[in-house]
Design a protein around this motif. Structure first.
Motif, short mmCIF file in Angstrom:
data_model
loop_
_atom_site.label_atom_id
_atom_site.label_comp_id
_atom_site.label_asym_id
_atom_site.label_seq_id
_atom_site.Cartn_x
_atom_site.Cartn_y
_atom_site.Cartn_z
N VAL A 48 0.83 -1.21 0.00
CA VAL A 48 0.00 0.00 0.00
C VAL A 48 0.86 1.25 0.00
O VAL A 48 2.02 1.24 0.41
CB VAL A 48 -0.93 0.07 1.23
N ARG A 49 0.25 2.32 -0.47
CA ARG A 49 0.91 3.62 -0.42
C ARG A 49 -0.15 4.64 -0.03
O ARG A 49 -1.30 4.56 -0.48
CB ARG A 49 1.48 3.98 -1.79
N TYR A 50 0.21 5.58 0.82
CA TYR A 50 -0.70 6.67 1.14
C TYR A 50 -0.76 7.61 -0.08
O TYR A 50 0.26 7.86 -0.72
CB TYR A 50 -0.19 7.43 2.37
N ASP A 63 -8.25 11.67 0.77
CA ASP A 63 -6.97 10.98 0.81
C ASP A 63 -7.15 9.63 1.49
O ASP A 63 -8.16 9.39 2.14
CB ASP A 63 -5.88 11.81 1.50
N LEU A 65 -5.54 5.22 1.19
CA LEU A 65 -4.53 4.23 0.80
C LEU A 65 -4.82 3.65 -0.58
O LEU A 65 -5.97 3.47 -0.96
CB LEU A 65 -4.50 3.08 1.82
N LEU A 67 -4.05 0.40 -3.04
CA LEU A 67 -3.65 -1.01 -2.97
C LEU A 67 -3.84 -1.63 -4.34
O LEU A 67 -4.92 -1.51 -4.93
CB LEU A 67 -4.53 -1.71 -1.91
N GLN A 84 -8.74 3.21 -0.94
CA GLN A 84 -9.36 3.16 0.38
C GLN A 84 -9.44 4.58 0.93
O GLN A 84 -8.45 5.14 1.37
CB GLN A 84 -8.57 2.26 1.31
#
Ligand code: GDP
Length: 448
Positions: A48-50, A63, A65, A67, A84
């Motif tokens: 995952v990345r923010y 804002d 996550l 995936l 997400q």
């Protein structure tokens, strides 16, 4: 392998309404490109990345996550990206609209699951189990759906199909090589195998029936004369004033008075006052409907008055050929008899009072025993009416194949076995028509 879908679908995967987290799911070849436009560079698959989710004009929609899953290692077997975000229906809708603006299409009901099926990730019975798990109304139903999802039902269906294939090979060989000295069709082993197959189909039907009951809930019919205490019993079971209790005997001709659900179980109240023969056309229709209810019931609770009454005699007469009847002798607080249960030749009799609740525990214990709902630890799997129906067709075809074999008619037997095979194939979707798939997936919700 069917050709992959060329378009990319999008939907909110989390339930409607507000929540801490909401997920927008994209699936299809353009999913990564669309997600990159919305959220910037993608993280490697399964990490995952923010990210900030941006609208077309660069403003921030939300804002959260990011995936990613790369085809074929995803639920659908396609490239999948999940955004997400916060569980705001408005923000999630905006995210979906943004994805549609970038070329995605709003997913129809069950379309993610349909793609999983078409890409060979799950068979049809497993795909349905996903929907059943989500909709499960009891722990037992959820466990059973989980088992189907893990392939418990499909494995049994495949095993049956394999036995059927072996049998077909045998019969077809006998037809193709009639000049062989041995008469294959007269071989006792062939008949033994056919019998064994029939027994296996019957066993799977019984288990699938049970699985269907776990999914759908039990269809319980409470039958009895007016004023016997049907509504009171319903209230006692529900633990609240759900049905209306009256002192005035019902005069309605519409015998099937009420349909409701109680703890995942479908309940129907039937007044048997009108279960008599009648010449009146409207009343006859009522009688027909009441009878149909009784015949398709998984369980009939027959409520008798404390005293032996004419209505009680009528009820026993009406239920003579109905299987699975529990005889409830109600109002023991008036008759003075002690609460209890007794097995008799016509079924279990329970003495109870809907008013005081005495004896209800016998009723509940018996219902749980009959349904197996109290104990799903013994490998029960979920199933649907369409599975039971397909299995019954397979059963009928195997039965006629067996009788053709006994007459030495290999050609007809082979045809019946082929039809049985097709019916079994419908369980897992190995044999599927667009109509069948349309029917299965139409019952799913969007985002699944
Ligand atoms: P239904 O027409 O079969 O649905 O019967 P109801 O549930 O409406 O009950 C008819 C009447 O019998 C009502 O006055 C109830 O209060 C009464 N009744 C029902 N069960 C009992 C019971 O166990 N004991 C006593 N004393 N009265 C009951």
């Amino acid at each position: 392998m069917p050709p992959s879908a060329t378009d990319t679908i999008v939907a909110i995967a989390t339930p409607a309404g507000q929540g801490g987290v909401g997920v927008v799911r994209l699936s299809g070849p353009q999913a990564p490109a669309i997600a990159r436009e919305v959220a910037g560079p993608l993280p490697p698959p399964r990490t995952v990345r923010y990210a900030r989710f941006l609208d077309a004009d660069g403003s921030i929609l939300d804002d959260g996550l990011l995936l990613c899953f790369a085809a074929p290692a995803s639920f659908t077997g396609e490239d999948v990206v999940e955004l997400q975000a916060h569980g705001s229906p408005v923000a999630l809708q905006q995210l979906v609209a943004r994805c549609i603006g970038l070329g995605a299409r709003a997913a129809g009901p069950g379309e993610f699951s349909e793609r999983a099926f078409l890409n060979g990730k799950l068979d049809l019975a497993q795909t349905e189990a996903v929907a059943d798990l989500i909709a499960a109304s009891s722990v037992a139903a959820a466990r059973a759906a989980r088992r189907s999802l893990d392939g418990a039902f499909s494995t049994r269906a495949h095993a049956l199909a394999e036995s059927l294939t072996a049998l077909r090979v045998w019969v077809e060989a006998a037809i193709d090589f009639p000049e062989e000295e041995i008469d294959f069709l007269a071989d006792a082993a062939l008949h033994a195998r056919t019998d064994a197959l029939q027994a296996d189909v019957a066993a799977l039907i019984a288990d699938a029936e049970r699985g269907r009951r776990l999914v759908d809930g039990l269809h319980v019919v409470i039958a009895g004369a007016p004023n016997a205490g049907k509504s009171s019993l319903l209230n006692a079971l529900a633990g609240e004033e759900r049905a209306i209790v009256t002192d005035i005997a019902g005069t309605t001709r519409d015998l099937v008075r009420e349909n409701l659900r109680l703890a995942g179980t479908a309940l129907t109240l039937v007044d048997t006052a009108g279960l008599r023969d009648t010449a009146d056309a409207i009343e006859a229709e009522g009688v027909r409907r009441a009878r149909a209810e009784l015949e398709r019931a998984d369980l009939v609770l027959a409520v008798l008055d404390a005293e032996e009454t004419a209505a009680g005699v009528l009820l026993r007469e009406a239920l003579r050929d109905v299987p699975r009847v529990l005889w409830l002798h109600n109002k023991i607080d008036l008759s003075g008899r002690a609460a209890g249960a007794e097995a008799r030749s016509d079924g279990l009799h329970i003495w109870m009072s809907a008013r005081t609740g005495a004896g209800l525990e016998h009723l509940i214990a018996e219902v749980q025993r009959i349904t197996g709902l109290g104990d799903a630890a013994d490998g029960a799997f979920s199933a649907r009416a369409r599975h039971v129906e397909a299995l019954r067709r397979a059963d009928a075809h195997v039965a006629s194949a067996a009788s053709h074999l006994r007459c030495g008619d290999g050609e007809l037997a082979a045809e019946e076995l082929r039809l049985a095979h097709d019916a079994l194939g419908e369980l897992t979707g190995r044999v599927s028509s667009d109509a069948l798939l349309g029917r299965v997936f139409a019952s799913f919700c969007i985002g699944k």
